[in-house]
Design an enzyme around this catalytic site. Sequence first.
Site, mmCIF file in Angstrom:
data_model
loop_
_atom_site.group_PDB
_atom_site.id
_atom_site.type_symbol
_atom_site.label_atom_id
_atom_site.label_comp_id
_atom_site.label_asym_id
_atom_site.label_seq_id
_atom_site.Cartn_x
_atom_site.Cartn_y
_atom_site.Cartn_z
ATOM 1 N N SER A 31 4.823 33.364 -40.805
ATOM 2 C CA SER A 31 4.882 33.407 -39.340
ATOM 3 C C SER A 31 4.976 34.828 -38.818
ATOM 4 O O SER A 31 5.671 35.674 -39.403
ATOM 5 C CB SER A 31 6.117 32.646 -38.836
ATOM 6 O OG SER A 31 5.887 31.273 -38.870
ATOM 7 N N GLY A 32 4.294 35.067 -37.714
ATOM 8 C CA GLY A 32 4.320 36.391 -37.101
ATOM 9 C C GLY A 32 3.291 37.330 -37.682
ATOM 10 O O GLY A 32 2.965 38.352 -37.085
ATOM 11 N N HIS A 83 9.012 32.851 -32.271
ATOM 12 C CA HIS A 83 9.992 31.991 -32.955
ATOM 13 C C HIS A 83 10.699 32.723 -34.104
ATOM 14 O O HIS A 83 11.708 32.230 -34.606
ATOM 15 C CB HIS A 83 9.349 30.675 -33.416
ATOM 16 C CG HIS A 83 8.531 30.767 -34.661
ATOM 17 N ND1 HIS A 83 7.159 30.862 -34.656
ATOM 18 C CD2 HIS A 83 8.889 30.765 -35.955
ATOM 19 C CE1 HIS A 83 6.719 30.918 -35.894
ATOM 20 N NE2 HIS A 83 7.737 30.865 -36.697
ATOM 21 N N ASP A 100 3.853 31.697 -28.399
ATOM 22 C CA ASP A 100 4.612 32.177 -29.563
ATOM 23 C C ASP A 100 4.254 33.637 -29.900
ATOM 24 O O ASP A 100 3.745 33.927 -30.982
ATOM 25 C CB ASP A 100 4.331 31.252 -30.753
ATOM 26 C CG ASP A 100 5.335 31.435 -31.867
ATOM 27 O OD1 ASP A 100 6.369 32.085 -31.632
ATOM 28 O OD2 ASP A 100 5.076 30.923 -32.974
#
Lengths: 27, 267
Positions: free
Chosen positions: B186-187, B41, B91
């Site tokens: 995120s990530g 994402h 994801d």
Amino acid sequence: LVHRQPENQGISLTGSVACGRPSMEGK
Amino acid sequence: ILGGVPAPERKWPWQVSVHYAGLHVCGGSILNEYWVLSAAHCFHRDKNIKIYDMYVGLVNLRVAGNHTQWYEVNRVILHPTYEMYHPIGGDVALVQLKTRIVFSESVLPVCLATPEVNLTSANCWATGWGLVSKQGETSDELQEMQLPLILEPWCHLLYGHMSYIMPDMLCAGDILNAKTVCEGDSGGPLVCEFNRSWLQIGIVSWGRGCSNPLYPGVYASVSYFSKWICDNIEITPTPAQPAPALSPALGPTLSVLMAMLAGWSVL
């Protein structure tokens, strides 16, 4: 290319250096 | 990271800062000289990979250190099931850099967790440059946080719906002390220590807000995707390197040198 490290159940994707081993250990 | 502390330099040498249009947007982790692992994402909103940059060897977003390196993106591979069975399922993103990372004491790869890894009583940490308060404050310093893993049945219970947490996800967070990951993390990696090595077991993915500790952070499960990650890195060719070119200043110098050598060979 894929080097499994059986002693720690991890996969290393590089042969040039050890994976997951920082030179500085946290306290 | 809510409830974290500034991370010491060189403690998390695989941490990557994903920049979009010059600003930190996501985290990532170094897998090898050419590959970074992150969340799908983080790359979905814009397919123009030229706008993304990867920073390694960084602790403070505003201060480039001696070991800080910057890379352009050659290609991004999103997992084929991304958004297919769940709004944020699958994801995972593999990011190939245009040039190889130079490893140092501040820049090193992380190990990947395998499906058979035993997570019981593991020492696990999350890191990132995401929001540090529910009021939306940010920090330029990389934050670290130790946090417990939450077993799947408990996570189902907390989220209140079986279909929210899929088999390719795992949950972690400190419910009692309100420690969790937040926007901008995120990530980034969730890593656990096994036999003095750090294995990445999760990729920061999603959660219902960050301020309610009863909704823990949800991570893409690295062991679930480990085969896909290894297979894709193995079959993808390394990027073509630009041929070395003589600088305009060096050209005449070399010409003179070649002429001298030619003269000597006659002698």
